[in-house]
Design a protein around this motif. Structure first.
Motif, PDB file in Angstrom:
ATOM      1  N   ILE A 136      19.896   8.929 -25.012  1.00 51.69           N
ATOM      2  CA  ILE A 136      19.781   7.679 -24.660  1.00 51.69           C
ATOM      3  C   ILE A 136      17.978   7.777 -24.208  1.00 51.69           C
ATOM      4  N   PHE A 137      17.508   6.865 -25.007  1.00 49.85           N
ATOM      5  CA  PHE A 137      16.030   6.430 -24.793  1.00 49.85           C
ATOM      6  C   PHE A 137      15.919   5.457 -23.880  1.00 49.85           C
ATOM      7  N   ARG A 138      15.092   5.706 -22.730  1.00 44.91           N
ATOM      8  CA  ARG A 138      14.865   4.815 -21.451  1.00 44.91           C
ATOM      9  C   ARG A 138      13.583   5.058 -21.095  1.00 44.91           C
ATOM     10  N   ASP A 139      12.738   3.967 -21.230  1.00 42.34           N
ATOM     11  CA  ASP A 139      11.470   3.888 -20.913  1.00 42.34           C
ATOM     12  C   ASP A 139      10.631   5.053 -21.420  1.00 42.34           C
ATOM     13  N   SER A 140      10.076   6.172 -20.677  1.00 44.94           N
ATOM     14  CA  SER A 140       9.386   7.091 -21.185  1.00 44.94           C
ATOM     15  C   SER A 140      10.037   8.638 -21.153  1.00 44.94           C
ATOM     16  N   PHE A 141      11.509   8.093 -21.091  1.00 42.31           N
ATOM     17  CA  PHE A 141      12.450   9.473 -20.849  1.00 42.31           C
ATOM     18  C   PHE A 141      13.378   9.580 -22.151  1.00 42.31           C
ATOM     19  N   LEU A 142      13.732  10.685 -22.618  1.00 41.21           N
ATOM     20  CA  LEU A 142      14.799  10.834 -23.367  1.00 41.21           C
ATOM     21  C   LEU A 142      16.100  11.390 -22.790  1.00 41.21           C
ATOM     22  N   ILE A 143      16.962  10.758 -22.287  1.00 43.17           N
ATOM     23  CA  ILE A 143      18.149  11.334 -21.627  1.00 43.17           C
ATOM     24  C   ILE A 143      19.011  12.004 -22.634  1.00 43.17           C
ATOM     25  N   ILE A 144      19.582  13.125 -22.283  1.00 41.55           N
ATOM     26  CA  ILE A 144      20.561  14.011 -23.254  1.00 41.55           C
ATOM     27  C   ILE A 144      21.819  14.029 -22.306  1.00 41.55           C
ATOM     28  N   MET A 145      22.922  14.158 -22.920  1.00 40.82           N
ATOM     29  CA  MET A 145      24.460  14.203 -22.273  1.00 40.82           C
ATOM     30  C   MET A 145      25.343  15.104 -23.045  1.00 40.82           C
ATOM     31  N   LYS A 146      25.924  15.712 -22.113  1.00 42.45           N
ATOM     32  CA  LYS A 146      26.900  16.676 -22.466  1.00 42.45           C
ATOM     33  C   LYS A 146      28.031  16.945 -21.471  1.00 42.45           C
ATOM     34  N   ASP A 147      29.347  16.683 -21.846  1.00 45.87           N
ATOM     35  CA  ASP A 147      30.455  16.717 -21.020  1.00 45.87           C
ATOM     36  C   ASP A 147      30.093  15.873 -19.720  1.00 45.87           C
ATOM     37  N   ASP A 148      29.746  14.653 -19.804  1.00 52.44           N
ATOM     38  CA  ASP A 148      29.528  13.453 -18.970  1.00 52.44           C
ATOM     39  C   ASP A 148      28.516  14.168 -17.821  1.00 52.44           C
ATOM     40  N   LYS A 149      27.739  15.017 -18.272  1.00 46.16           N
ATOM     41  CA  LYS A 149      26.483  15.535 -17.332  1.00 46.16           C
ATOM     42  C   LYS A 149      25.254  15.212 -18.091  1.00 46.16           C
ATOM     43  N   TYR A 150      24.339  14.745 -17.220  1.00 49.50           N
ATOM     44  CA  TYR A 150      22.793  14.297 -17.689  1.00 49.50           C
ATOM     45  C   TYR A 150      21.734  15.166 -17.747  1.00 49.50           C
ATOM     46  N   GLY A 151      20.916  15.376 -18.749  1.00 47.06           N
ATOM     47  CA  GLY A 151      19.677  16.188 -18.625  1.00 47.06           C
ATOM     48  C   GLY A 151      18.590  15.302 -19.450  1.00 47.06           C
ATOM     49  N   LEU A 152      17.401  15.900 -19.700  1.00 46.27           N
ATOM     50  CA  LEU A 152      16.426  15.385 -20.333  1.00 46.27           C
ATOM     51  C   LEU A 152      15.734  16.410 -21.268  1.00 46.27           C
ATOM     52  N   TYR A 153      15.184  15.691 -22.256  1.00 50.01           N
ATOM     53  CA  TYR A 153      14.401  16.297 -23.429  1.00 50.01           C
ATOM     54  C   TYR A 153      13.317  15.700 -23.747  1.00 50.01           C
ATOM     55  N   ASN A 154      12.219  16.660 -24.309  1.00 52.03           N
ATOM     56  CA  ASN A 154      10.811  16.165 -24.461  1.00 52.03           C
ATOM     57  C   ASN A 154      10.693  16.880 -25.731  1.00 52.03           C
ATOM     58  N   PRO A 155      10.732  15.842 -27.002  1.00 53.27           N
ATOM     59  CA  PRO A 155      10.943  16.406 -28.318  1.00 53.27           C
ATOM     60  C   PRO A 155       9.353  17.156 -28.714  1.00 53.27           C
ATOM     61  N   LYS A 156       8.456  16.536 -28.290  1.00 54.54           N
ATOM     62  CA  LYS A 156       7.073  16.978 -28.428  1.00 54.54           C
ATOM     63  C   LYS A 156       6.686  18.334 -27.921  1.00 54.54           C
ATOM     64  N   SER A 157       7.051  18.721 -26.590  1.00 53.44           N
ATOM     65  CA  SER A 157       6.794  19.771 -26.258  1.00 53.44           C
ATOM     66  C   SER A 157       8.093  20.903 -26.186  1.00 53.44           C
ATOM     67  N   LYS A 158       9.176  20.395 -26.623  1.00 53.09           N
ATOM     68  CA  LYS A 158      10.566  21.108 -26.846  1.00 53.09           C
ATOM     69  C   LYS A 158      11.129  21.387 -25.217  1.00 53.09           C
ATOM     70  N   VAL A 159      10.589  20.687 -24.472  1.00 49.72           N
ATOM     71  CA  VAL A 159      11.072  21.271 -22.927  1.00 49.72           C
ATOM     72  C   VAL A 159      12.557  20.430 -23.003  1.00 49.72           C
ATOM     73  N   ILE A 160      13.257  21.404 -22.325  1.00 51.87           N
ATOM     74  CA  ILE A 160      14.519  20.836 -22.124  1.00 51.87           C
ATOM     75  C   ILE A 160      15.290  20.950 -20.649  1.00 51.87           C
ATOM     76  N   ILE A 161      15.450  19.865 -20.099  1.00 49.00           N
ATOM     77  CA  ILE A 161      16.249  19.927 -18.747  1.00 49.00           C
ATOM     78  C   ILE A 161      17.666  20.012 -19.028  1.00 49.00           C
ATOM     79  N   PRO A 162      18.343  21.121 -18.646  1.00 49.54           N
ATOM     80  CA  PRO A 162      19.932  21.199 -18.904  1.00 49.54           C
ATOM     81  C   PRO A 162      20.472  20.112 -18.251  1.00 49.54           C
TER      82      PRO A 162
END
Length: 321
Positions: A136-162
């Protein structure tokens, strides 16, 4: 100049130069308490003090406040004007403008591409290596979802918040995280500002008021703890003081996290440059540096100019302050 006007100008110049009160104190070889009292208008600085501050901050406080405008804009305006002056370094400046235009075009294309990917069905295939269900792209954030849980991802820096949060709320450049009825804060670069351990918090300007186990604390926007979560309540004043309360007793701190007056007085009142304190129905007087002027042993205290009129056991006396 009036001491309050000088204090305001000092605050503005200090912030324009990116300095803290501690930095100014160190540069000028003046105590930080003096700098705080000057900025709050509590004292009228001597001409010699103003000259020392002017010299070390490279700013003449005796001149008109219009001097602040060049301080703010001099570098930027000069640079813009010089870039478009093709009489000197013509090829170099053409190269700079060309590179700037190419950078702008690249940024626009990259932004458009990122948004397109966020709504593109093929995106599900491209992100399988992240082991997620949805983007889900929202404002300046790319939100990722897995099993109804939320995390964040930065495709440029490859940083992932689980994907470990029950909920995410995007507020401008920040993401508020929710986990096990606790809240935290992450910025747009995916730096954790506040770990997910507070019952609630609220952002006011450059400060974050935190709440945990019915206690209050204070952080800055870098996540640095100014006041730990151990007070029943506190109040931040306009002159950068913090009135604290703990176990029905009151004290005073500053925004550097320093205790000026410990939380040990039953009553507490600030008037001008004085702090009226009361303990076990006895009254005393302190200053804003935390120094005791009159010990807590009088039935009443009144200030008349530079004289404190005190009563004790039915007797009245005057104390020079």
């Amino acid at each position: 100049m009036e001491n309050l006007d000088f204090g305001k100008k000092l605050i503005e110049v200090r912030k324009l130069k990116g300095l803290t009160q501690a930095d100014v104190a160190e540069k000028c070889n003046i105590t930080i308490r003096t700098i705080q009292r000057i900025e709050s208008g509590a004292v009228k600085p001597r001409s010699s003090t103003i000259k020392i501050i002017s010299k070390n901050l490279e700013f003449d406080f005796f001149e008109s406040s219009n001097q602040l405008s060049p301080l703010k804009n001099r570098r930027l305006l000069w640079y813009i004007k010089d870039v478009f002056n093709f009489k000197t370094n013509t090829m170099k400046k053409i190269s700079i403008l060309t590179a700037s235009l190419l950078l702008f075009a690249f940024s626009f294309i990259n932004l458009f591409s990122s948004k397109a990917q966020s709504v593109n069905p093929e995106n599900e295939q491209k992100t399988k290596n992240l082991s997620i269900d949805r983007l889900i792209f929202r404002d300046s954030f790319l939100i990722i979802m897995k099993d109804d849980k939320y995390g964040l991802y930065n495709p440029k820096s490859k940083v992932i918040i689980p994907c470990e949060y029950n909920k995410l709320e995007i507020k401008g450049n920040y993401a508020i995280t929710f986990k096990d009825n606790k809240r935290g804060l992450i910025d747009k670069y995916l730096n954790t500002i506040i770990p997910c351990e507070y019952d609630k918090f609220q952002i006011e300007g450059h400060l974050i008021f935190t709440f945990k186990n019915n206690k209050q604390g204070l952080l800055n926007l870098d996540g640095k703890v100014i006041i730990p979560c151990e007070f029943d309540r506190f109040q931040v004043t306009e002159n950068n003081f913090v009135f604290t309360s703990k176990n029905n007793k009151h004290g005073l701190m500053n925004l550097d996290g320093e205790t000026i007056i410990p939380c040990e007085y039953h009553k507490f009142q600030v008037e001008n440059n004085f702090v009226f304190v009361s303990k076990y129905n006895k009254n005393g007087l302190m200053n804003l540096d935390g120094e005791t002027i009159i010990p807590c042993e009088y039935d009443s205290i009144k200030i008349n100019g530079s004289i404190a009129i005190v009563t004790k056991n039915g007797k009245t006396e005057n104390i020079q302050i």
